[in-house]
Write a protein that holds these residues in place. Structure first.
Motif, mmCIF file in Angstrom:
data_model
loop_
_atom_site.group_PDB
_atom_site.id
_atom_site.type_symbol
_atom_site.label_atom_id
_atom_site.label_comp_id
_atom_site.label_asym_id
_atom_site.label_seq_id
_atom_site.Cartn_x
_atom_site.Cartn_y
_atom_site.Cartn_z
ATOM 1 N N LEU A 55 0.808 -1.215 0.000
ATOM 2 C CA LEU A 55 0.000 0.000 0.000
ATOM 3 C C LEU A 55 0.843 1.268 0.000
ATOM 4 O O LEU A 55 0.302 2.367 -0.184
ATOM 5 N N ALA A 56 2.136 1.128 0.219
ATOM 6 C CA ALA A 56 2.984 2.317 0.378
ATOM 7 C C ALA A 56 2.891 3.249 -0.820
ATOM 8 O O ALA A 56 2.871 4.471 -0.668
ATOM 9 N N GLY A 57 2.807 2.700 -2.019
ATOM 10 C CA GLY A 57 2.724 3.550 -3.203
ATOM 11 C C GLY A 57 1.329 3.686 -3.754
ATOM 12 O O GLY A 57 1.137 4.149 -4.882
ATOM 13 N N ASP A 58 0.318 3.263 -2.980
ATOM 14 C CA ASP A 58 -1.062 3.318 -3.460
ATOM 15 C C ASP A 58 -1.574 4.752 -3.435
ATOM 16 O O ASP A 58 -1.432 5.453 -2.431
ATOM 17 N N PRO A 59 -2.185 5.223 -4.529
ATOM 18 C CA PRO A 59 -2.632 6.610 -4.590
ATOM 19 C C PRO A 59 -3.943 6.877 -3.839
ATOM 20 O O PRO A 59 -4.413 8.007 -3.814
ATOM 21 N N ALA A 60 -4.533 5.848 -3.243
ATOM 22 C CA ALA A 60 -5.845 6.023 -2.615
ATOM 23 C C ALA A 60 -5.783 6.840 -1.332
ATOM 24 O O ALA A 60 -6.819 7.235 -0.801
ATOM 25 N N GLY A 61 -4.603 7.073 -0.786
ATOM 26 C CA GLY A 61 -4.488 7.923 0.387
ATOM 27 C C GLY A 61 -4.851 7.245 1.685
ATOM 28 O O GLY A 61 -5.492 7.842 2.547
ATOM 29 N N HIS A 62 -4.451 5.969 1.856
ATOM 30 C CA HIS A 62 -4.669 5.302 3.132
ATOM 31 C C HIS A 62 -3.633 5.766 4.147
ATOM 32 O O HIS A 62 -2.531 6.158 3.791
ATOM 33 N N GLU A 63 -3.994 5.689 5.393
ATOM 34 C CA GLU A 63 -3.049 5.953 6.469
ATOM 35 C C GLU A 63 -2.705 4.648 7.163
ATOM 36 O O GLU A 63 -3.589 3.831 7.441
ATOM 37 N N LEU A 64 -1.431 4.438 7.416
ATOM 38 C CA LEU A 64 -0.966 3.245 8.118
ATOM 39 C C LEU A 64 -0.243 3.672 9.388
ATOM 40 O O LEU A 64 0.642 4.538 9.347
ATOM 41 N N HIS A 65 -0.620 3.088 10.514
ATOM 42 C CA HIS A 65 -0.023 3.417 11.802
ATOM 43 C C HIS A 65 0.617 2.164 12.373
ATOM 44 O O HIS A 65 -0.071 1.182 12.670
ATOM 45 N N LYS A 66 1.936 2.224 12.526
ATOM 46 C CA LYS A 66 2.680 1.066 13.012
ATOM 47 C C LYS A 66 2.391 0.819 14.485
ATOM 48 O O LYS A 66 2.400 1.744 15.299
ATOM 49 N N MET A 67 2.113 -0.441 14.829
ATOM 50 C CA MET A 67 1.883 -0.835 16.215
ATOM 51 C C MET A 67 3.104 -1.581 16.750
ATOM 52 O O MET A 67 4.037 -1.891 15.995
ATOM 53 N N ARG A 68 3.077 -1.860 18.045
ATOM 54 C CA ARG A 68 4.153 -2.696 18.590
ATOM 55 C C ARG A 68 3.978 -4.123 18.076
ATOM 56 O O ARG A 68 2.872 -4.567 17.773
ATOM 57 N N ARG A 69 5.082 -4.808 17.948
ATOM 58 C CA ARG A 69 5.049 -6.179 17.447
ATOM 59 C C ARG A 69 4.272 -7.079 18.409
ATOM 60 O O ARG A 69 4.317 -6.881 19.626
ATOM 61 N N ARG A 70 3.567 -8.050 17.838
ATOM 62 C CA ARG A 70 2.712 -8.923 18.637
ATOM 63 C C ARG A 70 3.012 -10.385 18.331
ATOM 64 O O ARG A 70 3.325 -10.735 17.178
ATOM 65 N N PRO A 71 2.901 -11.258 19.339
ATOM 66 C CA PRO A 71 2.982 -12.697 19.045
ATOM 67 C C PRO A 71 1.684 -13.163 18.395
ATOM 68 O O PRO A 71 0.591 -12.757 18.802
ATOM 69 N N ALA A 72 1.794 -13.977 17.384
ATOM 70 C CA ALA A 72 0.633 -14.560 16.713
ATOM 71 C C ALA A 72 0.758 -16.072 16.792
ATOM 72 O O ALA A 72 1.768 -16.631 16.357
ATOM 73 N N ARG A 73 -0.253 -16.728 17.345
ATOM 74 C CA ARG A 73 -0.187 -18.157 17.612
ATOM 75 C C ARG A 73 0.182 -18.940 16.348
ATOM 76 O O ARG A 73 -0.467 -18.851 15.326
ATOM 77 N N GLY A 74 1.257 -19.696 16.434
ATOM 78 C CA GLY A 74 1.699 -20.534 15.333
ATOM 79 C C GLY A 74 2.513 -19.808 14.273
ATOM 80 O O GLY A 74 3.023 -20.445 13.351
ATOM 81 N N LEU A 75 2.645 -18.484 14.407
ATOM 82 C CA LEU A 75 3.330 -17.707 13.366
ATOM 83 C C LEU A 75 4.487 -16.878 13.910
ATOM 84 O O LEU A 75 5.117 -16.130 13.158
ATOM 85 N N GLY A 76 4.765 -16.959 15.194
ATOM 86 C CA GLY A 76 5.826 -16.168 15.781
ATOM 87 C C GLY A 76 5.375 -14.746 16.050
ATOM 88 O O GLY A 76 4.191 -14.473 16.275
ATOM 89 N N VAL A 77 6.317 -13.823 16.009
ATOM 90 C CA VAL A 77 6.031 -12.407 16.272
ATOM 91 C C VAL A 77 5.772 -11.704 14.943
ATOM 92 O O VAL A 77 6.537 -11.858 13.984
ATOM 93 N N VAL A 78 4.690 -10.925 14.869
ATOM 94 C CA VAL A 78 4.327 -10.235 13.637
ATOM 95 C C VAL A 78 4.274 -8.727 13.882
ATOM 96 O O VAL A 78 4.127 -8.274 15.016
ATOM 97 N N GLN A 79 4.398 -7.989 12.777
ATOM 98 C CA GLN A 79 4.348 -6.532 12.843
ATOM 99 C C GLN A 79 3.030 -6.037 12.247
ATOM 100 O O GLN A 79 2.880 -5.965 11.026
ATOM 101 N N PRO A 80 2.037 -5.700 13.086
ATOM 102 C CA PRO A 80 0.768 -5.206 12.542
ATOM 103 C C PRO A 80 0.786 -3.693 12.331
ATOM 104 O O PRO A 80 1.535 -2.964 12.982
ATOM 105 N N TYR A 81 -0.069 -3.267 11.422
ATOM 106 C CA TYR A 81 -0.311 -1.843 11.169
ATOM 107 C C TYR A 81 -1.818 -1.610 11.230
ATOM 108 O O TYR A 81 -2.602 -2.443 10.766
ATOM 109 N N VAL A 82 -2.222 -0.470 11.774
ATOM 110 C CA VAL A 82 -3.626 -0.066 11.736
ATOM 111 C C VAL A 82 -3.860 0.693 10.438
ATOM 112 O O VAL A 82 -3.113 1.622 10.106
ATOM 113 N N LEU A 83 -4.897 0.275 9.715
ATOM 114 C CA LEU A 83 -5.240 0.920 8.452
ATOM 115 C C LEU A 83 -6.441 1.839 8.674
ATOM 116 O O LEU A 83 -7.462 1.424 9.233
#
Length: 323
Positions: free
Chosen positions: A290-318
């Motif tokens: 989405l970084a180069g998407d012209p639609a004008g979304h906002e992304l807000h980085k959150m703290r990294r979270r553990p995700a069951r079975g997938l390790g630690v992930v980096q979520p963003y609020v859209l």
């Protein structure tokens, strides 16, 4: 002319299937030219109950249907295993379609405590609408098949493979907030209305953005989109229509049996589970898309979270752009 009295199972079958049963399982296999063992596998795959060997349970239409299968086998268009898989896809899909349509008809036409005359009226209505339903069904199936073929071609072009087995796409889960609590508070009719309304709105939004609703799970829907931008637009529109939490992920998925599988699907589900109400969470890969998407979304980085079975992930609020 209206049917008198309570409709019988025989009347319903005669209306919808046609001629009455004439053949046993062995006879229909012999007349169609399909080996009896394969014919039994096809009937099971279609979802029909096992019949006793001497039960007269098959019609002339069953013979014709199996004869068409025999023709496709003879011409080499299908092998036996493919025929059984196609039968299973047909049986499972049409069983759900038939049940859903029957429920719609009964809820629309029958009062809360129907009598025999109401059931007879509904059977008469089905008799009148059946030819149109059948033609519409064939048309929609062909159109959906064309759409599926177009999607496969587009994916092949993106991946430089004739039939890619792992396809990069955006996957989204949308989950109704507090569904368990609301289910306890509502009666059956209100609960059915809540679920159907949610599924209907989700289906409309996904289709409007050129994506695909893969499946519905009562209080949750799973959808896929070719691009991250489409998935983001879908998620933000859905959030405005219902009190949801949504997770989006982008990456390779494995399309199979009309569904999608893989780590990307699991990641979207995990993000949904940790999202707050009325929030869309996306993974790092979709955020990058989405970084180069012209639609004008906002992304807000959150703290990294553990995700069951997938390790630690980096979520963003859209969110939608505030500008």
């Amino acid at each position: 002319m209206s049917t008198r009295g309570r409709p019988t199972a025989e009347e319903i079958e005669r209306l919808l299937v046609g001629l009455p049963p004439r053949y046993t399982r062995a006879e229909v296999a012999r007349l169609s030219g399909v080996p009896q063992e394969l014919a039994a596998r096809i009937w099971r795959a279609l979802g029909f109950a096992q019949r006793a060997d001497d039960a007269v349970a098959f019609t002339e239409a069953d013979v014709k249907a199996l004869s068409r299968v025999r023709h496709m086998l003879d011409t080499g268009l299908l092998d036996e295993e493919t025929a059984v898989r196609m039968a299973r896809a047909l049986g499972q899909t049409t069983a759900r379609l038939a049940q859903w349509q029957a429920e719609i008809m009964t809820s629309a036409m029958l009062p809360p405590e129907p009598g025999d005359e109401h059931l007879a009226t509904m059977l008469d209505a089905a008799r009148g609408m059946l030819p149109d339903f059948e033609r519409v069904l064939i048309h929609v199936w062909r159109a959906q098949l064309a759409a599926a073929g177009t999607r496969l071609l587009a994916l092949a072009d993106l991946n430089d493979e004739p039939l890619p087995t792992r396809v990069p796409m955006a996957v989204g889960f949308a989950d109704l907030v507090s569904f368990t609590r609301r289910a306890r508070e509502l009666d059956e009719r209100a609960l059915a209305g809540l679920v159907e309304g949610f599924e209907s709105r989700a289906s409309d939004v996904v289709a409007a953005h050129g994506a695909r609703l893969v499946k519905t799970l009562g209080d949750e829907v799973l959808f896929t989109a070719p691009t991250a931008g489409q998935a983001a637009a879908i998620a933000l529109d859905l959030i405005e229509a219902d009190e949801l939490r949504i997770g989006l992920a982008y990456g390779p998925v494995v399309p199979m049996m009309g569904d999608v599988f893989g780590t990307t699907v699991n990641l979207a589900a995990r993000l949904t589970a940790i999202a707050r109400p009325r929030t869309v969470l996306v993974d790092a890969a979709l955020a990058e898309e989405l970084a180069g998407d012209p639609a004008g979304h906002e992304l807000h980085k959150m703290r990294r979270r553990p995700a069951r079975g997938l390790g630690v992930v980096q979520p963003y609020v859209l969110r939608r752009s505030s500008s």
